[in-house]
Scaffold this motif. Structure first.
Motif, PDB file in Angstrom:
ATOM      1  N   ALA A 173     123.787  24.522  60.315  1.00 25.06           N
ATOM      2  CA  ALA A 173     123.931  24.374  58.866  1.00 25.06           C
ATOM      3  C   ALA A 173     123.837  22.898  58.498  1.00 25.06           C
ATOM      4  O   ALA A 173     124.402  22.049  59.173  1.00 25.06           O
ATOM      5  CB  ALA A 173     125.262  24.941  58.410  1.00 25.06           C
ATOM      6  N   LEU A 174     123.117  22.617  57.443  1.00 21.79           N
ATOM      7  CA  LEU A 174     123.039  21.229  56.966  1.00 21.79           C
ATOM      8  C   LEU A 174     124.158  20.984  55.959  1.00 21.79           C
ATOM      9  O   LEU A 174     124.907  21.878  55.607  1.00 21.79           O
ATOM     10  CB  LEU A 174     121.680  20.980  56.316  1.00 21.79           C
ATOM     11  N   GLU A 175     124.233  19.746  55.497  1.00 25.66           N
ATOM     12  CA  GLU A 175     125.207  19.390  54.470  1.00 25.66           C
ATOM     13  C   GLU A 175     124.933  20.179  53.185  1.00 25.66           C
ATOM     14  O   GLU A 175     123.799  20.590  52.950  1.00 25.66           O
ATOM     15  CB  GLU A 175     125.035  17.904  54.121  1.00 25.66           C
ATOM     16  N   PRO A 176     125.941  20.351  52.364  1.00 33.01           N
ATOM     17  CA  PRO A 176     125.689  20.945  51.046  1.00 33.01           C
ATOM     18  C   PRO A 176     124.713  20.067  50.265  1.00 33.01           C
ATOM     19  O   PRO A 176     124.781  18.843  50.341  1.00 33.01           O
ATOM     20  CB  PRO A 176     127.059  20.941  50.378  1.00 33.01           C
ATOM     21  N   MET A 177     123.809  20.701  49.546  1.00 33.87           N
ATOM     22  CA  MET A 177     122.804  19.953  48.791  1.00 33.87           C
ATOM     23  C   MET A 177     122.566  20.601  47.437  1.00 33.87           C
ATOM     24  O   MET A 177     122.914  21.755  47.209  1.00 33.87           O
ATOM     25  CB  MET A 177     121.476  19.942  49.542  1.00 33.87           C
ATOM     26  N   THR A 178     121.919  19.843  46.579  1.00 36.20           N
ATOM     27  CA  THR A 178     121.529  20.380  45.278  1.00 36.20           C
ATOM     28  C   THR A 178     120.345  21.330  45.480  1.00 36.20           C
ATOM     29  O   THR A 178     119.673  21.276  46.508  1.00 36.20           O
ATOM     30  CB  THR A 178     121.095  19.255  44.325  1.00 36.20           C
ATOM     31  N   PRO A 179     120.090  22.159  44.487  1.00 36.12           N
ATOM     32  CA  PRO A 179     118.972  23.096  44.615  1.00 36.12           C
ATOM     33  C   PRO A 179     117.651  22.384  44.930  1.00 36.12           C
ATOM     34  O   PRO A 179     116.905  22.830  45.802  1.00 36.12           O
ATOM     35  CB  PRO A 179     118.908  23.762  43.240  1.00 36.12           C
ATOM     36  N   ALA A 180     117.405  21.285  44.258  1.00 39.07           N
ATOM     37  CA  ALA A 180     116.143  20.577  44.470  1.00 39.07           C
ATOM     38  C   ALA A 180     116.040  20.083  45.916  1.00 39.07           C
ATOM     39  O   ALA A 180     114.970  20.129  46.528  1.00 39.07           O
ATOM     40  CB  ALA A 180     116.023  19.409  43.504  1.00 39.07           C
ATOM     41  N   GLU A 181     117.163  19.639  46.443  1.00 39.60           N
ATOM     42  CA  GLU A 181     117.145  19.130  47.812  1.00 39.60           C
ATOM     43  C   GLU A 181     116.989  20.259  48.819  1.00 39.60           C
ATOM     44  O   GLU A 181     116.274  20.121  49.819  1.00 39.60           O
ATOM     45  CB  GLU A 181     118.423  18.334  48.090  1.00 39.60           C
ATOM     46  N   ILE A 187     113.462  21.226  49.153  1.00 35.32           N
ATOM     47  CA  ILE A 187     112.659  20.349  50.005  1.00 35.32           C
ATOM     48  C   ILE A 187     112.759  20.788  51.463  1.00 35.32           C
ATOM     49  O   ILE A 187     111.771  20.833  52.191  1.00 35.32           O
ATOM     50  CB  ILE A 187     113.117  18.890  49.830  1.00 35.32           C
ATOM     51  N   ILE A 188     113.977  21.143  51.879  1.00 36.48           N
ATOM     52  CA  ILE A 188     114.165  21.600  53.249  1.00 36.48           C
ATOM     53  C   ILE A 188     113.395  22.903  53.491  1.00 36.48           C
ATOM     54  O   ILE A 188     112.672  23.045  54.479  1.00 36.48           O
ATOM     55  CB  ILE A 188     115.670  21.834  53.538  1.00 36.48           C
ATOM     56  N   HIS A 189     113.570  23.838  52.565  1.00 38.75           N
ATOM     57  CA  HIS A 189     112.875  25.123  52.719  1.00 38.75           C
ATOM     58  C   HIS A 189     111.368  24.911  52.807  1.00 38.75           C
ATOM     59  O   HIS A 189     110.684  25.510  53.640  1.00 38.75           O
ATOM     60  CB  HIS A 189     113.183  26.042  51.535  1.00 38.75           C
ATOM     61  N   THR A 225     113.645  30.105  60.789  1.00 38.76           N
ATOM     62  CA  THR A 225     113.591  30.388  59.357  1.00 38.76           C
ATOM     63  C   THR A 225     114.747  29.657  58.701  1.00 38.76           C
ATOM     64  O   THR A 225     115.677  29.215  59.381  1.00 38.76           O
ATOM     65  CB  THR A 225     113.745  31.891  59.053  1.00 38.76           C
ATOM     66  N   THR A 226     114.689  29.535  57.394  1.00 39.53           N
ATOM     67  CA  THR A 226     115.770  28.851  56.693  1.00 39.53           C
ATOM     68  C   THR A 226     116.372  29.791  55.669  1.00 39.53           C
ATOM     69  O   THR A 226     115.708  30.665  55.141  1.00 39.53           O
ATOM     70  CB  THR A 226     115.255  27.606  55.953  1.00 39.53           C
ATOM     71  N   GLN A 227     117.641  29.551  55.410  1.00 34.55           N
ATOM     72  CA  GLN A 227     118.310  30.359  54.403  1.00 34.55           C
ATOM     73  C   GLN A 227     119.440  29.551  53.793  1.00 34.55           C
ATOM     74  O   GLN A 227     120.109  28.799  54.491  1.00 34.55           O
ATOM     75  CB  GLN A 227     118.871  31.619  55.057  1.00 34.55           C
ATOM     76  N   SER A 228     119.631  29.711  52.497  1.00 30.58           N
ATOM     77  CA  SER A 228     120.748  29.024  51.856  1.00 30.58           C
ATOM     78  C   SER A 228     121.962  29.926  51.833  1.00 30.58           C
ATOM     79  O   SER A 228     121.859  31.101  51.518  1.00 30.58           O
ATOM     80  CB  SER A 228     120.379  28.625  50.426  1.00 30.58           C
ATOM     81  N   ILE A 270     119.532  26.695  59.261  1.00 31.96           N
ATOM     82  CA  ILE A 270     118.282  26.842  59.994  1.00 31.96           C
ATOM     83  C   ILE A 270     118.532  27.828  61.129  1.00 31.96           C
ATOM     84  O   ILE A 270     119.424  27.623  61.954  1.00 31.96           O
ATOM     85  CB  ILE A 270     117.808  25.494  60.555  1.00 31.96           C
ATOM     86  N   ILE A 271     117.785  28.901  61.131  1.00 34.64           N
ATOM     87  CA  ILE A 271     118.053  30.015  62.042  1.00 34.64           C
ATOM     88  C   ILE A 271     116.873  30.214  62.985  1.00 34.64           C
ATOM     89  O   ILE A 271     115.735  30.287  62.532  1.00 34.64           O
ATOM     90  CB  ILE A 271     118.258  31.311  61.225  1.00 34.64           C
TER      91      ILE A 271
END
Lengths: 75, 284
Positions: free
Chosen positions: B243-251, B254-256, B266-269, B280-281
């Motif tokens: 899991a990454l740090e909490p981020m804003t939707p826009a950020e 970018i990761i997705h 795959t990625t999932q919020s 990141i899974i």
């Protein structure tokens, strides 16, 4: 006073009825209160969902004011 | 003149200005004629730097497809211009100067034609008009916040952009603008939110543009992009979800986007509100 101008500028750009926008400044000791009033039908536009618009205005206001405490109220 | 689409665009360098223009006009490099209005200069340590201005003219006259079906035009208040006919010559658009916040002090940056990114008859007419309106509004905001800055229109950086949907950026340029970013770019978000709202209110159209300060978002996007790739590698190696740090939707976006085409993960919020973060899974 420029904080007042800032609030008025934003509010006027967001509402339908710009003529009804007024910002009253109430100075207290250490706090200045800005009272924004708009047409009834425009209330939602300056408050926003969950107060997002109002909070964004407060955030920008903080940049403009520096140290002094300025409170934005929508009346 | 071909009578095709044309317009003037600005950027830090000639290349950047051309890029901005091509993005705005949705044309490729070989479909336009480039005229360098002002080459611009870097200045010394950013002092005296001058923006480059280029004029782009479409080589072919507007193609049928590029002529927008005259949409029901909800008169953009800030742009009282006829919209759906090709303008052979740029008009002295009735704009309220200065779009770049007036800077009273004598910096060696003469702005003879401070803001002439002319909206011309392109499919993006409305988009450009909205952008200009946004720029004007933003300039007014900064002025009332007692900040000295200029606003340039540039294309979105690679890391931020979705390939097929590159947005334009209103980049605020100036010194000591850290206050405009704020903690966890709270102030920048507010600025963008208010500016978009205002443009949408005035033009009744949904406009999409980004507000940035000294390229902050662009840089942040770049580092997030790299972070995403690094973390993905790690997940692949360990086979463990991360899991990454909490981020804003826009950020998070970018990761997705950065990992969208990754073969092994795959990625999932997950999480709610401010705590929402990307995981990141590993793919099984």
């Amino acid at each position: 006073m420029r904080e007042r101008d800032l609030v008025e500028y934003i509010a006027k750009a967001l509402v339908e009825n710009a003529d009804a926008v007024s910002v009253k400044e109430v100075r207290g000791g250490s706090v200045t209160v800005l009272e924004l009033s708009v047409d009834e039908s425009d209330m939602g536009r300056v408050i926003g969902k969950d107060g997002r618009v109002a909070n964004a205005m407060r955030t920008l206001l903080r940049v403009a004011t520096g140290d002094r405490r300025v409170v934005l109220e929508i009346v | 003149m071909t009578g095709g689409k044309s317009g003037e665009f600005r950027g830090k360098t000639v290349e950047a200005a051309i890029d901005a223009g091509l993005t705005a006009l949705r044309l490729s490099r070989d479909a336009v004629e480039v005229e360098i209005v002002r080459p611009g200069s870097r200045g010394v340590l950013g002092i005296g730097a001058e923006e480059a201005i280029v004029r782009l003219t479409a080589l072919r006259p507007a193609k049928p497809e590029s002529k927008p079906t005259p949409r029901p035009e909800p008169a953009a208040v800030a742009k009282p211009e006829p919209k759906s006919e090709p303008k052979p010559e740029p008009q002295p658009a009735p704009r309220s100067e200065p779009a770049a916040v007036a800077r009273p002090e004598p910096k060696p940056t003469p702005k003879p034609e401070a803001t002439k990114t002319q909206p011309t008859a392109t499919p993006d007419d409305e988009e450009l008009a909205a952008l200009e309106a946004g720029r004007d509004f933003l300039a007014g905001l900064l002025e009332r916040m007692s900040l000295k800055a200029e606003i340039e229109i540039v294309p979105q950086s690679d890391a931020e952009a979705d390939d097929d949907d590159r947005m334009l950026v209103l980049n605020i340029v100036g010194d000591d603008l850290g206050v405009l970013i704020g903690r966890q770019n709270e102030t920048l978000s507010a600025l963008e939110f208010i500016t978009r709202l205002m443009v949408n209110q005035q033009s009744r159209a949904r406009s999409n543009f980004i507000v940035d300060v000294n390229g902050y978002r662009a840089r942040r996007a770049e580092s997030l992009h790299k972070l995403a790739l690094r973390m993905a590698d790690q997940v692949v190696q360990t086979g463990r979800t991360m899991a990454l740090e909490p981020m804003t939707p826009a950020e998070r976006r970018i990761i997705h986007l950065a990992l969208r085409d990754h073969a092994k993960i795959t990625t999932q919020s997950v999480g709610e509100g401010d705590r929402r973060k990307v995981t990141i899974i590993p793919k099984k």
